[in-house]
Design a protein around this motif. Structure first.
Motif, short mmCIF file in Angstrom:
data_model
loop_
_atom_site.label_atom_id
_atom_site.label_comp_id
_atom_site.label_asym_id
_atom_site.label_seq_id
_atom_site.Cartn_x
_atom_site.Cartn_y
_atom_site.Cartn_z
N PRO A 191 0.83 -1.22 0.00
CA PRO A 191 0.00 0.00 0.00
C PRO A 191 0.86 1.26 0.00
N TYR A 192 0.43 2.25 -0.76
CA TYR A 192 1.13 3.53 -0.79
C TYR A 192 0.57 4.43 0.31
N LEU A 193 1.46 4.97 1.14
CA LEU A 193 1.07 5.92 2.17
C LEU A 193 1.79 7.23 1.89
N PRO A 194 1.05 8.31 1.68
CA PRO A 194 1.72 9.60 1.46
C PRO A 194 2.56 9.98 2.68
N SER A 195 3.58 10.78 2.48
CA SER A 195 4.48 11.18 3.56
C SER A 195 3.74 11.94 4.65
N GLU A 196 4.08 11.62 5.88
CA GLU A 196 3.53 12.32 7.03
C GLU A 196 4.15 13.70 7.12
N THR A 197 3.36 14.67 7.52
CA THR A 197 3.86 16.03 7.67
C THR A 197 3.47 16.54 9.06
N VAL A 198 4.44 17.03 9.81
CA VAL A 198 4.18 17.64 11.12
C VAL A 198 4.07 19.14 10.91
N ILE A 199 2.95 19.73 11.38
CA ILE A 199 2.75 21.18 11.25
C ILE A 199 2.95 21.88 12.59
N SER A 200 2.35 21.33 13.66
CA SER A 200 2.48 21.99 14.96
C SER A 200 2.35 20.99 16.10
N LEU A 201 2.81 21.41 17.28
CA LEU A 201 2.74 20.63 18.51
C LEU A 201 2.09 21.48 19.59
N PHE A 202 1.28 20.84 20.45
CA PHE A 202 0.73 21.56 21.59
C PHE A 202 0.57 20.60 22.76
N PRO A 203 1.13 20.90 23.92
CA PRO A 203 2.06 22.00 24.15
C PRO A 203 3.41 21.72 23.49
N ARG A 204 4.25 22.74 23.44
CA ARG A 204 5.56 22.61 22.79
C ARG A 204 6.69 22.34 23.77
N CYS A 205 6.34 22.19 25.05
CA CYS A 205 7.34 21.85 26.06
C CYS A 205 6.67 21.11 27.21
N ALA A 206 7.47 20.32 27.94
CA ALA A 206 6.96 19.54 29.07
C ALA A 206 8.13 19.10 29.94
N PRO A 207 7.84 18.63 31.16
CA PRO A 207 8.91 18.18 32.05
C PRO A 207 9.65 16.95 31.50
N ARG A 208 10.90 16.82 31.91
CA ARG A 208 11.73 15.69 31.51
C ARG A 208 11.23 14.37 32.07
N SER A 209 10.34 14.40 33.05
CA SER A 209 9.84 13.18 33.69
C SER A 209 8.97 12.34 32.77
N GLY A 210 8.48 12.92 31.66
CA GLY A 210 7.67 12.18 30.70
C GLY A 210 6.21 12.09 31.12
N GLY A 211 5.39 11.47 30.26
CA GLY A 211 3.99 11.24 30.57
C GLY A 211 3.05 12.37 30.15
N THR A 212 3.55 13.40 29.48
CA THR A 212 2.70 14.52 29.04
C THR A 212 2.11 14.20 27.67
N LYS A 213 0.81 14.41 27.51
CA LYS A 213 0.14 14.18 26.23
C LYS A 213 0.34 15.40 25.33
N ILE A 214 0.86 15.16 24.12
CA ILE A 214 1.14 16.21 23.15
C ILE A 214 0.26 16.01 21.93
N ARG A 215 -0.44 17.06 21.51
CA ARG A 215 -1.24 17.02 20.27
C ARG A 215 -0.34 17.38 19.11
N VAL A 216 -0.26 16.50 18.14
CA VAL A 216 0.53 16.75 16.93
C VAL A 216 -0.46 16.95 15.79
N THR A 217 -0.40 18.12 15.15
CA THR A 217 -1.24 18.35 13.98
C THR A 217 -0.35 18.31 12.74
N GLY A 218 -0.93 17.83 11.67
CA GLY A 218 -0.19 17.70 10.43
C GLY A 218 -1.06 17.13 9.34
N GLU A 219 -0.46 16.33 8.48
CA GLU A 219 -1.19 15.74 7.36
C GLU A 219 -0.73 14.30 7.14
#
Length: 137
Positions: free
Chosen positions: A5-33
């Motif tokens: 199957p052909y899958l078009p290339s993924e594109t990252v447009i933005s992240l929210f939030p754009r920073c978080a603690p080093r401890s991990g576990g933060t949910k980040i919304r990635v918008t793109g195509e």
């Protein structure tokens, strides 16, 4: 014969939030195509894979940050990349910052409205003390 199957290339447009603690576990919304709803969908922070990846739509996914223990203390910026097949990560990236937690050493008073908070934050391997005082009025 096998069909690939052909899958078009993924594109990252933005992240929210754009920073978080080093401890991990933060949910980040990635918008793109061109995000694909597949078991192999992967999200990478620098060289570290996300703990969890949740498909929302072809234009949005949610990645849970991994714990970041590299390069000593202080804030560090890494690239965020997506791979629909879990292996071929996007050339399009977003940038994400991991930061240290502020450690509260003392607060005065312990109850009621805070007047003074004193804490330390490790930044670039140097300890810095910060005092935040309530402004009158």
């Amino acid at each position: 014969s096998h069909t690939i199957p052909y899958l078009p290339s993924e594109t990252v447009i933005s992240l929210f939030p754009r920073c978080a603690p080093r401890s991990g576990g933060t949910k980040i919304r990635v918008t793109g195509e061109n995000f694909a709803e597949r078991d192999s969908l992967a999200c990478r922070f620098g060289s570290m894979n996300a703990e969890l990846v949740r498909f929302i739509s072809s234009k949005e996914i949610e990645c849970t940050t991994p714990q970041f223990n590299h390069f000593g203390s202080g804030a560090h910026v890494v690239e965020v990349q997506i791979a629909n097949n879990g292996a071929d990560f996007s050339s399009s990236t977003g940038f994400f910052e991991f930061y240290d937690h502020l450690i509260i050493e003392d607060a005065n008073p312990l109850f009621g409205e805070a007047q003074t908070v004193i804490g330390i934050s490790l930044d670039d391997n140097a300890m810095k003390t910060k005092a935040l005082e309530k402004q009158p009025g």
